[in-house]
Motif scaffolding. Structure first.
Motif, PDB file in Angstrom:
ATOM      1  N   ILE A  13      -0.763 -17.122  -6.538  1.00 16.08           N
ATOM      2  CA  ILE A  13      -2.009 -16.443  -6.790  1.00 16.08           C
ATOM      3  C   ILE A  13      -2.759 -17.080  -7.564  1.00 16.08           C
ATOM      4  O   ILE A  13      -2.878 -17.579  -8.474  1.00 16.08           O
ATOM      5  CB  ILE A  13      -1.521 -14.852  -7.608  1.00 16.08           C
TER       6      ILE A  13
ATOM      7  N   ALA B 129      -6.083 -18.437  -9.749  1.00 13.23           N
ATOM      8  CA  ALA B 129      -6.442 -18.071 -11.397  1.00 13.23           C
ATOM      9  C   ALA B 129      -7.845 -18.391 -11.391  1.00 13.23           C
ATOM     10  O   ALA B 129      -8.113 -19.709 -11.140  1.00 13.23           O
ATOM     11  CB  ALA B 129      -5.385 -18.548 -12.273  1.00 13.23           C
TER      12      ALA B 129
ATOM     13  N   HIS C 134      -2.141 -19.086 -11.030  1.00 15.77           N
ATOM     14  CA  HIS C 134      -1.568 -18.566 -12.071  1.00 15.77           C
ATOM     15  C   HIS C 134      -0.256 -19.103 -12.290  1.00 15.77           C
ATOM     16  O   HIS C 134       0.798 -19.319 -11.391  1.00 15.77           O
ATOM     17  CB  HIS C 134      -1.363 -17.011 -11.997  1.00 15.77           C
TER      18      HIS C 134
ATOM     19  N   VAL D 112       2.707 -14.500 -14.273  1.00 20.50           N
ATOM     20  CA  VAL D 112       2.036 -13.326 -14.344  1.00 20.50           C
ATOM     21  C   VAL D 112       2.902 -12.238 -15.053  1.00 20.50           C
ATOM     22  O   VAL D 112       3.926 -12.069 -14.573  1.00 20.50           O
ATOM     23  CB  VAL D 112       1.548 -12.810 -13.017  1.00 20.50           C
TER      24      VAL D 112
ATOM     25  N   GLU E 216      -1.252  -7.782 -16.722  1.00 20.54           N
ATOM     26  CA  GLU E 216      -2.289  -8.220 -16.051  1.00 20.54           C
ATOM     27  C   GLU E 216      -2.437  -7.705 -14.533  1.00 20.54           C
ATOM     28  O   GLU E 216      -3.338  -8.418 -13.835  1.00 20.54           O
ATOM     29  CB  GLU E 216      -1.972  -9.789 -15.742  1.00 20.54           C
TER      30      GLU E 216
ATOM     31  N   THR F 280      -5.957  -6.496 -13.744  1.00 22.44           N
ATOM     32  CA  THR F 280      -7.159  -7.398 -13.780  1.00 22.44           C
ATOM     33  C   THR F 280      -7.072  -8.388 -12.550  1.00 22.44           C
ATOM     34  O   THR F 280      -7.987  -8.883 -12.026  1.00 22.44           O
ATOM     35  CB  THR F 280      -6.861  -8.284 -15.275  1.00 22.44           C
ATOM     36  N   ILE F 281      -5.800  -8.947 -12.256  1.00 18.44           N
ATOM     37  CA  ILE F 281      -5.774  -9.858 -11.126  1.00 18.44           C
ATOM     38  C   ILE F 281      -5.875  -9.246  -9.793  1.00 18.44           C
ATOM     39  O   ILE F 281      -6.615  -9.788  -8.977  1.00 18.44           O
ATOM     40  CB  ILE F 281      -4.133 -10.640 -11.126  1.00 18.44           C
ATOM     41  N   HIS F 282      -5.528  -7.972  -9.806  1.00 14.63           N
ATOM     42  CA  HIS F 282      -5.932  -7.078  -8.288  1.00 14.63           C
ATOM     43  C   HIS F 282      -7.492  -7.044  -8.250  1.00 14.63           C
ATOM     44  O   HIS F 282      -7.774  -7.215  -7.049  1.00 14.63           O
ATOM     45  CB  HIS F 282      -5.313  -5.766  -8.665  1.00 14.63           C
TER      46      HIS F 282
ATOM     47  N   ASP G 292      -9.668  -9.255  -9.149  1.00 20.77           N
ATOM     48  CA  ASP G 292     -10.161 -10.435  -9.132  1.00 20.77           C
ATOM     49  C   ASP G 292      -9.863 -10.841  -7.485  1.00 20.77           C
ATOM     50  O   ASP G 292     -10.671 -11.311  -6.820  1.00 20.77           O
ATOM     51  CB  ASP G 292      -9.277 -11.628  -9.936  1.00 20.77           C
TER      52      ASP G 292
ATOM     53  N   LEU H  12       1.001  -9.939  -4.380  1.00 21.16           N
ATOM     54  CA  LEU H  12       0.650  -9.272  -5.656  1.00 21.16           C
ATOM     55  C   LEU H  12       1.098  -7.788  -5.645  1.00 21.16           C
ATOM     56  O   LEU H  12       2.148  -7.085  -6.631  1.00 21.16           O
ATOM     57  CB  LEU H  12      -0.834  -9.429  -6.489  1.00 21.16           C
TER      58      LEU H  12
ATOM     59  N   THR I 172       3.600 -19.533  -8.632  1.00 21.37           N
ATOM     60  CA  THR I 172       3.430 -18.535  -9.845  1.00 21.37           C
ATOM     61  C   THR I 172       4.506 -17.840  -9.968  1.00 21.37           C
ATOM     62  O   THR I 172       5.346 -17.372  -8.906  1.00 21.37           O
ATOM     63  CB  THR I 172       2.124 -17.571  -9.055  1.00 21.37           C
TER      64      THR I 172
END
Length: 644
Positions: A341, A343, A351, A354, A359, A362-364, A366, A379, A450
């Motif tokens: 994934i 970063a 990343h 995770v 997180e 936030t990552i979703h 992004d 993810l 990741t």
């Protein structure tokens, strides 16, 4: 441009620049180091290996396998955790044969193990002394003889198998089946050599007790998509069998209901070969329940349906047959040419780790702007699946090239990118990513892998929090218990509260107080009006306590999660954003100092035989660090310990 009062004197390993003080004022107070890179702490042993043109390839593969595994488990804790989870009870382990005529000699740490090898060939002497660098809160420790012997016994059980035989015999029905669901995307793009390397890796995982179920993902964008997908499945099977493994394609396992839900109709078709030591390979197809027509099935949906079936939280059982093993779904492995994934703070990497409970959202967010939908799908699928599984389960997303890596013990880099250590085998043995996620992004290696865990929630209490105020949300008694457990000392509560309770910059708590960081505002020369120090000097963000419960040390990434959240606090929008960095001190004999050194941008040892402290800071700009050095020193000198 270097600060005027510092002079570069040497460039150390890993790009670390050592700076010595040029002014008499600094020379009188101690020695200063400003970190520009990450020191390579990996210690490699020398080894020799004799070779013969007639040497059996299977024997060499076995020996390389032993060396790889023994080198990858760098601590007693890691080896013990692996043995307890993936092998039978030590009382049931086979004894090493006493009448073996040949042996492969392995030296690891201070212990020597005699591993049996086939007696039809002349033995080779091999020396192995590698110990991987550690990134957790405990001193380096060597294996105890009992742990080394157990690991050697476990790995040696298959040495009498000839190259023509399978390395994975049928499983004992009394043992638990440790399962890995593997999804390989775009097999077309994987060349034959890489695919053979992947086959070797999964063969090794199977020998180590993790049994794969492989799902082939091929797009359905051509007329003969099904035949093409089956051809790719046969390529994968050929790669698995090239290294003495057994594999077969399994059809008619899944169905698609009228509401487009994928269900596992015939789980026995997967479980029977698994029990016999055969790796099942399935193509992303299913039978429509309404028309009985075979159609394309979404591979992410297949992974989710299998997870729901094998999950301990599932309300259905995969089979009532008494011959089926107890199942534990340990790993979800996605091999994707895109890698892990992405970063935002690692422009050319992924990343490292995770922590989903902290997180995911936030990552979703992004990834919504990412041009590659597969990252987002991966993810979301892992988040759904790991929510159903025990906390010990995890997901790994990596590239086919990384999964095909043959060598484990030596982590070399090319262009800053880790090219040698196999992330799948390393993770199985250590339950960790290739390197720590809390290392500074500017100096850490680049990775395409990741590691994803459900992890633990993270709570951040802002500046001004009162530790003993129930309204603040901080559970003071739990926090004290954590500190005393981590430091193995008693905390003088009154003394500590008198010093910090009005100066809290932030408190970070992981999980149910498995880890915590208490950060305070400190004022050089004493607090003055306007939150300034003496003479108008700016206040300093000081890490007063960094604690990890003993039960969580070296596992689960607790220390990394807390430290990473803390250092992120000095970024724009963070809870310490007005600070240039974080400063802390540690006793010189503290075994955690190596871990601190790898994450700090600079260190300072207070002079004098009677001084017990080493100071660290994360200030990125060396000129600012030099300018504020004496402020840091004044603060660290003035603080009186509260641990007794």
């Amino acid at each position: 441009m270097k600060p005027a009062c510092l002079r570069a004197c040497a460039v150390g390993r890993g790009g670390r620049t050592l700076l010595e003080p040029a002014s008499s004022a600094i020379r009188a107070t101690g020695s200063l180091q400003q970190t520009r890179g990450l020191r390579d702490h990996t210690r490699r042993g020398s080894g020799s290996r004799s070779s013969s043109p007639t040497r059996d390839n299977g024997e060499l593969e076995d020996r390389d396998f032993y060396l790889s595994i023994l080198g990858a488990t760098s601590t007693k804790r890691e080896a013990k955790a692996y043995l307890q989870r993936f092998t039978p009870n030590s009382s049931h382990l086979p004894a090493l044969p006493k009448d073996v005529q040949g042996s492969a000699h392995i030296g690891l740490g201070r212990q020597n193990i005699q591993l049996p090898v086939p007696t039809t060939k002349k033995p080779t002497q091999v020396s192995q002394t590698y110990r991987a660098a550690e990134h957790h809160l405990e001193p380096t420790s060597s294996f105890s003889p009992s742990i080394e012997t157990q690991l050697a016994q476990t790995l040696a059980t298959s040495t009498s198998i000839t190259p023509q035989e399978s390395l994975t015999p049928p499983l004992d029905p009394s043992e638990q089946l440790h399962l890995a669901l593997v999804k390989i995307r775009d097999v077309d793009s994987i060349d034959d050599e890489t695919l053979r390397g992947i086959g070797r890796t999964f063969g090794r995982l199977q020998r180590l007790g993790l049994h794969p179920v492989i799902v082939i993902e091929q797009p359905n964008d051509e007329v003969n998509w099904r035949a093409h997908a089956e051809d790719q499945a046969e390529r994968v099977i050929g790669a698995l069998e090239a290294y003495r493994g057994k594999a077969r394609r399994v059809d008619e396992v899944f169905s698609i209901t009228a509401d487009k839900k994928i269900e596992v109709t015939n789980p026995q078709l997967l479980l029977t070969p698994l029990q016999r030591g055969v790796i099942p390979v399935v193509v992303s197809v299913a039978v429509e329940t309404s028309s009985q027509r075979i159609t394309f099935a979404d591979s992410y949906g297949i992974i989710e349906s299998l997870t729901e079936l094998f999950s301990s939280k599932s309300t259905t059982s995969p089979s009532t047959s008494p011959t089926i093993l107890p199942i534990h779904l340990d790993r979800l492995i996605f091999l994707d040419p895109l890698g892990g994934i992405p970063a935002p703070d690692r422009p050319v990497g992924s990343h490292v780790f995770v922590n989903l409970l902290q997180e995911f959202h936030t990552i979703h967010t992004d990834l919504l702007s990412s041009p590659h939908i597969h990252h987002l799908r991966s993810l979301k699928t892992l988040n759904h699946c790991l929510t159903l599984l025990p906390s010990t389960s995890s997901g790994v997303i990596t590239t086919p090239t990384a999964a095909a890596s043959a060598r484990i013990p030596r982590a070399s880099t090319i262009g800053g990118r880790n090219t040698a250590r196999n992330p799948l085998i390393h993770n199985l043995l250590t339950d960790k990513p290739i390197f720590s996620s809390s290392l500074p992004t500017g100096t850490a290696p680049v990775t395409d892998t990741t590691l994803v865990k459900l992890g633990m929630p993270l709570r951040i209490f802002p500046s001004g929090t009162r530790l003993t105020d129930p309204a603040s949300g901080v559970e003071w008694d739990k926090l004290v218990a954590l500190i005393e457990d981590s430091f193995n000392r008693k905390l003088d509560r009154d003394h500590y509260l008198n010093r910090v309770d009005e100066n809290i910059a932030g408190v970070i708590v992981a999980g149910d107080y498995e880890g915590a960081a208490i950060v305070t505002w400190e004022y050089p020369g004493g607090k003055q009006p306007g939150n300034k120090g003496e003479g108008g000097r700016e206040r300093v963000c000081y890490l007063d306590k960094f604690a990890v419960a003993k039960r969580a040390q070296g596992a689960g990434g607790v220390a990394d999660v807390v430290f990473k959240a803390m250092t992120a606090g000095v970024s724009p929008g963070g809870i310490f954003e007005e600070a240039e960095g974080i400063v802390w001190r540690s006793r010189r004999e503290n075994p955690v100092n190596k871990w601190y050194f790898e994450r700090a941008m600079g260190t300072y040892k207070f002079p004098g035989a009677g001084d017990m402290w080493t100071m660290f800071w994360t200030t990125q700009n060396p000129e600012i660090a030099q300018k504020r050095l004496m402020d840091y020193v004044d603060i660290c000198r003035a603080i009186e310990p509260s641990l007794r």
